[in-house]
Design an enzyme around this catalytic site. Structure first.
Site, PDB file in Angstrom:
ATOM      1  N   GLU A 278       4.863  -2.930  12.023  1.00  0.00           N
ATOM      2  CA  GLU A 278       4.048  -4.116  12.318  1.00  0.00           C
ATOM      3  C   GLU A 278       4.356  -5.185  11.287  1.00  0.00           C
ATOM      4  O   GLU A 278       4.704  -4.879  10.154  1.00  0.00           O
ATOM      5  CB  GLU A 278       2.547  -3.774  12.174  1.00  0.00           C
ATOM      6  CG  GLU A 278       1.866  -3.435  13.450  1.00  0.00           C
ATOM      7  CD  GLU A 278       0.406  -3.027  13.259  1.00  0.00           C
ATOM      8  OE1 GLU A 278      -0.171  -3.237  12.171  1.00  0.00           O
ATOM      9  OE2 GLU A 278      -0.137  -2.485  14.215  1.00  0.00           O
TER      10      GLU A 278
ATOM     11  N   TYR B 213       3.384  -7.376   8.422  1.00  0.00           N
ATOM     12  CA  TYR B 213       2.371  -7.203   7.387  1.00  0.00           C
ATOM     13  C   TYR B 213       1.721  -8.551   7.121  1.00  0.00           C
ATOM     14  O   TYR B 213       2.393  -9.510   6.741  1.00  0.00           O
ATOM     15  CB  TYR B 213       3.019  -6.665   6.108  1.00  0.00           C
ATOM     16  CG  TYR B 213       2.038  -6.424   4.988  1.00  0.00           C
ATOM     17  CD1 TYR B 213       1.132  -5.380   5.054  1.00  0.00           C
ATOM     18  CD2 TYR B 213       2.024  -7.242   3.861  1.00  0.00           C
ATOM     19  CE1 TYR B 213       0.228  -5.151   4.039  1.00  0.00           C
ATOM     20  CE2 TYR B 213       1.123  -7.019   2.821  1.00  0.00           C
ATOM     21  CZ  TYR B 213       0.224  -5.979   2.923  1.00  0.00           C
ATOM     22  OH  TYR B 213      -0.669  -5.742   1.916  1.00  0.00           O
TER      23      TYR B 213
ATOM     24  N   HIS C 222      -7.026   0.800   1.602  1.00  0.00           N
ATOM     25  CA  HIS C 222      -7.239   0.643   3.050  1.00  0.00           C
ATOM     26  C   HIS C 222      -8.537   1.281   3.519  1.00  0.00           C
ATOM     27  O   HIS C 222      -8.714   1.543   4.700  1.00  0.00           O
ATOM     28  CB  HIS C 222      -6.068   1.218   3.858  1.00  0.00           C
ATOM     29  CG  HIS C 222      -4.742   0.611   3.498  1.00  0.00           C
ATOM     30  ND1 HIS C 222      -4.506  -0.738   3.589  1.00  0.00           N
ATOM     31  CD2 HIS C 222      -3.594   1.162   3.029  1.00  0.00           C
ATOM     32  CE1 HIS C 222      -3.272  -0.985   3.204  1.00  0.00           C
ATOM     33  NE2 HIS C 222      -2.694   0.140   2.853  1.00  0.00           N
TER      34      HIS C 222
ATOM     35  N   LYS D 243     -12.825   1.097   3.569  1.00  0.00           N
ATOM     36  CA  LYS D 243     -13.905   0.122   3.428  1.00  0.00           C
ATOM     37  C   LYS D 243     -14.860   0.498   2.297  1.00  0.00           C
ATOM     38  O   LYS D 243     -15.176   1.666   2.115  1.00  0.00           O
ATOM     39  CB  LYS D 243     -14.679   0.036   4.746  1.00  0.00           C
ATOM     40  CG  LYS D 243     -13.788  -0.416   5.894  1.00  0.00           C
ATOM     41  CD  LYS D 243     -14.354  -0.064   7.245  1.00  0.00           C
ATOM     42  CE  LYS D 243     -13.300  -0.299   8.331  1.00  0.00           C
ATOM     43  NZ  LYS D 243     -13.692   0.306   9.619  1.00  0.00           N
TER      44      LYS D 243
ATOM     45  N   GLU E  39     -10.964  -2.790  16.226  1.00  0.00           N
ATOM     46  CA  GLU E  39     -10.675  -3.360  14.904  1.00  0.00           C
ATOM     47  C   GLU E  39      -9.546  -4.393  14.964  1.00  0.00           C
ATOM     48  O   GLU E  39      -8.522  -4.162  15.601  1.00  0.00           O
ATOM     49  CB  GLU E  39     -10.279  -2.248  13.924  1.00  0.00           C
ATOM     50  CG  GLU E  39     -11.387  -1.232  13.694  1.00  0.00           C
ATOM     51  CD  GLU E  39     -11.131  -0.320  12.492  1.00  0.00           C
ATOM     52  OE1 GLU E  39     -12.120   0.159  11.917  1.00  0.00           O
ATOM     53  OE2 GLU E  39      -9.952  -0.090  12.133  1.00  0.00           O
TER      54      GLU E  39
ATOM     55  N   ARG F  23     -15.960   6.178  18.349  1.00  0.00           N
ATOM     56  CA  ARG F  23     -17.105   6.919  17.793  1.00  0.00           C
ATOM     57  C   ARG F  23     -18.033   5.948  17.089  1.00  0.00           C
ATOM     58  O   ARG F  23     -17.749   4.754  17.023  1.00  0.00           O
ATOM     59  CB  ARG F  23     -16.574   7.925  16.768  1.00  0.00           C
ATOM     60  CG  ARG F  23     -15.726   7.211  15.715  1.00  0.00           C
ATOM     61  CD  ARG F  23     -15.394   8.035  14.525  1.00  0.00           C
ATOM     62  NE  ARG F  23     -14.344   7.432  13.732  1.00  0.00           N
ATOM     63  CZ  ARG F  23     -14.507   6.496  12.820  1.00  0.00           C
ATOM     64  NH1 ARG F  23     -15.723   6.011  12.585  1.00  0.00           N
ATOM     65  NH2 ARG F  23     -13.484   6.008  12.145  1.00  0.00           N
TER      66      ARG F  23
HETATM   67  P1  ADP Z   1      -6.384   3.699   9.630  1.00  0.00           P
HETATM   68  O1  ADP Z   1      -6.529   4.246  11.004  1.00  0.00           O
HETATM   69  O2  ADP Z   1      -5.612   4.605   8.725  1.00  0.00           O
HETATM   70  O3  ADP Z   1      -7.681   3.227   9.043  1.00  0.00           O
HETATM   71  P2  ADP Z   1      -5.674   0.945  10.382  1.00  0.00           P
HETATM   72  O4  ADP Z   1      -4.571   0.627  11.305  1.00  0.00           O
HETATM   73  O5  ADP Z   1      -7.060   0.813  10.900  1.00  0.00           O
HETATM   74  O6  ADP Z   1      -5.432   2.416   9.774  1.00  0.00           O
HETATM   75  O7  ADP Z   1      -5.553   0.055   9.085  1.00  0.00           O
HETATM   76  C1  ADP Z   1      -6.397   0.229   7.975  1.00  0.00           C
HETATM   77  C2  ADP Z   1      -6.286  -0.950   7.028  1.00  0.00           C
HETATM   78  O8  ADP Z   1      -4.910  -1.127   6.615  1.00  0.00           O
HETATM   79  C3  ADP Z   1      -6.683  -2.287   7.610  1.00  0.00           C
HETATM   80  O9  ADP Z   1      -8.081  -2.518   7.558  1.00  0.00           O
HETATM   81  C4  ADP Z   1      -5.920  -3.229   6.694  1.00  0.00           C
HETATM   82  O10 ADP Z   1      -6.545  -3.331   5.444  1.00  0.00           O
HETATM   83  C5  ADP Z   1      -4.602  -2.499   6.472  1.00  0.00           C
HETATM   84  N1  ADP Z   1      -3.593  -2.919   7.465  1.00  0.00           N
HETATM   85  C6  ADP Z   1      -3.334  -2.313   8.654  1.00  0.00           C
HETATM   86  N2  ADP Z   1      -2.390  -2.976   9.349  1.00  0.00           N
HETATM   87  C7  ADP Z   1      -2.016  -4.031   8.602  1.00  0.00           C
HETATM   88  C8  ADP Z   1      -1.074  -5.135   8.788  1.00  0.00           C
HETATM   89  N3  ADP Z   1      -0.323  -5.246   9.885  1.00  0.00           N
HETATM   90  N4  ADP Z   1      -0.984  -6.045   7.786  1.00  0.00           N
HETATM   91  C9  ADP Z   1      -1.753  -5.960   6.664  1.00  0.00           C
HETATM   92  N5  ADP Z   1      -2.632  -4.953   6.439  1.00  0.00           N
HETATM   93  C10 ADP Z   1      -2.781  -4.011   7.383  1.00  0.00           C
END
Ligand code: ADP
Length: 451
Positions: free
Chosen positions: A200, A202, A235, A237, A275, A291
């Site tokens: 993806e 970033y 990553h 919260k 999200e 969920r």
């Molecule tokens: P997980 O399922 O492991 O929680 P997510 O896809 O929801 O993974 O991503 C978790 C966090 O990672 C996001 O809230 C963000 O902080 C960071 N993140 C994910 N994708 C990107 C991106 N394309 N660019 C920048 N940060 C990202």
């Protein structure tokens, strides 16, 4: 309606479900490992049953143990909480095969959204804007290079089966990509038993904004506004608030409508969270959680809706108790996740609570399974409490958070309370101006300053 619900979880979320059951006149069954015999959820539920030894794989994650517990106690439905088996499609299938109701979406919807590539494809097909990136899994370094060249650096490599912020690697140039691609794959293999990864773009300074949705499984979908979860460490919260200080009412309506419509078209049943990363006025889908979320209380605070009650109602075949137009945002809510961890390195700090006093008063909610003398076992997540405050506006919520943190006493273990006290002093936090990288940067600067 069900007479009896089994809660396949522990800690504050198990307690949260016990409370909803009691208000609805439903009997609750707690399950627990031998490490949790003295846990609060065990004491508060109407019945409790031991399902195995401390390791989660042999207790909270054991299909046969949990399904037998249902059969022994005569529970008609299972609430999975969050984590553990809440997004396990095979579990949902097994539960349904035994004639028990799973309080959550169908196995099929969990499967679609659990695979991040199918999730993105589904989102795109439902008109949800997604982050630019590879179409699907990326099989080779050469292919990764080609796609990264197309979308432009920096890129993030993510595990298809990922979750909990694990298995993600950022690459700023082709040289970094080579290393990141290899490590992301081997980490994904080790953590999830599946080495498929995707790419993806970033985003440099996005906010994490997620939309709470609900479906009745029969084509009705509603959205309950957004939560801003941009304050993250690794990553994950750390603090969540609603509404987001960064978006306008028009943006909320627009993205909310897109999400509600998607849920309706999917025929989705129960609670879900879509999200997004949000940057420069644009929303980019990253994933859907099928969920209840840890941070659901901030939505409950500003809308006055009991999300667990709605989950139970929908699972029992009843309609949602509200329509989209009934929902009105009232004030501002903030949640902080209090962990038993020692700062500055966030090392787990299990042990015995020698003194506990929960804050109270107007606009304060404490979701916690702590009590005086409780021994936090070392086997599970380090979250020990969620403190949620609600005020007429954001400044009032912030003042209330400071006041409530001051009243809280947790002695005997280290906690992340001092982190929140320090954050409340920060102009960026007070102004609501922070992106997903803000906290990591702040922590780094303070560590350097301290050393
Ligand atoms: P997980 O399922 O492991 O929680 P997510 O896809 O929801 O993974 O991503 C978790 C966090 O990672 C996001 O809230 C963000 O902080 C960071 N993140 C994910 N994708 C990107 C991106 N394309 N660019 C920048 N940060 C990202």
């Amino acid at each position: 309606m069900f007479d009896k619900i089994l809660i396949a979880n522990r800690g504050e979320i198990a307690l949260r479900v016990v409370r909803a059951c009691r208000e609805m006149g439903i009997r609750s069954v707690a399950v627990h490992s031998t490490a949790d015999s003295d846990a609060m959820h065990v004491r508060m539920a109407d019945e409790a049953i031991c399902i195995g030894p401390p390791p989660s794989a042999q207790s909270y994650l054991s299909f046969p143990a949990i399904i037998s517990a249902c059969e022994i106690t005569g529970a008609q439905a299972i609430h999975p909480g969050y984590g553990f088996l809440s997004e396990n499609a095979a579990f949902v299938q097994a539960v349904e095969d035994h004639g028990i109701v799973f309080i959550g979406p169908s196995a099929e919807h969990i499967r679609i959204m659990g695979d991040k590539i199918t999730a993105k494809e589904t989102a795109r097909s439902l008109g949800i804007p997604v982050v630019p990136g590879s179409e699907g899994g990326v099989p080779s370094l050469a292919e990764a290079r080609r796609i990264a060249g197309e979308i432009g650096y920096p890129v993030i490599i993510k595990a298809t089966a990922g979750g909990g912020g694990r298995g993600m690697k950022v690459a700023r140039d082709p040289a970094e990509l080579e290393l990141a691609f290899g490590t992301a794959r081997s980490e994904a293999k080790a953590a999830f038993g599946n080495d498929e990864v995707y790419l993806e773009k970033y985003l440099a300074r996005p906010r994490h904004i997620e939309v709470q949705v609900f479906g009745d499984g029969r084509g009705t979908g509603v959205h309950l506004g957004e939560r801003d979860c941009s304050l993250q460490r690794r990553h994950q919260k750390v603090l969540e608030e609603a509404p987001s200080p960064a978006i306008t009412a028009e943006e909320r309506d627009r993205i909310g409508r897109i999400c509600a419509d998607a849920v309706a078209r999917l025929g989705y049943s129960g609670a879900g969270t879509i999200e997004f990363l949000y940057e420069d006025g644009q929303f980019f889908f990253i994933e859907m959680n099928t969920r209840l979320q840890v941070e659901h209380p901030v939505t409950e605070a500003i809308l006055g809706v009991d999300l667990v009650r709605e989950q139970i109602r929908v699972a029992a075949g009843l309609p949602l108790s509200f329509a989209q137009e009934d929902l009105r945002i009232n004030g501002h809510a903030i949640e902080v996740r209090i962990n038993a961890e020692k700062l500055p390195h966030f090392a787990p700090s299990p042990g015995r609570i020698t003194q506990y006093h929960a804050p109270g008063g107007l606009g304060v909610r404490m979701d916690s399974a702590l009590y005086d003398g409780y021994r936090i076992p070392p086997f599970y997540d380090s979250l020990i409490a969620k403190l949620i405050v609600h005020g007429r506006d954001r400044p009032e919520a912030l003042a209330r958070l400071g006041r409530a943190l001051g009243e809280l006493i947790v002695d005997g273990v280290d906690t992340t309370v001092p982190l929140f006290e320090a954050l409340l002093e920060e102009p960026a936090i007070r102004a609501g101006e922070y992106d997903i990288h803000w906290l990591e940067r702040w922590l780094r600067e303070r560590m350097t300053a301290a050393s």
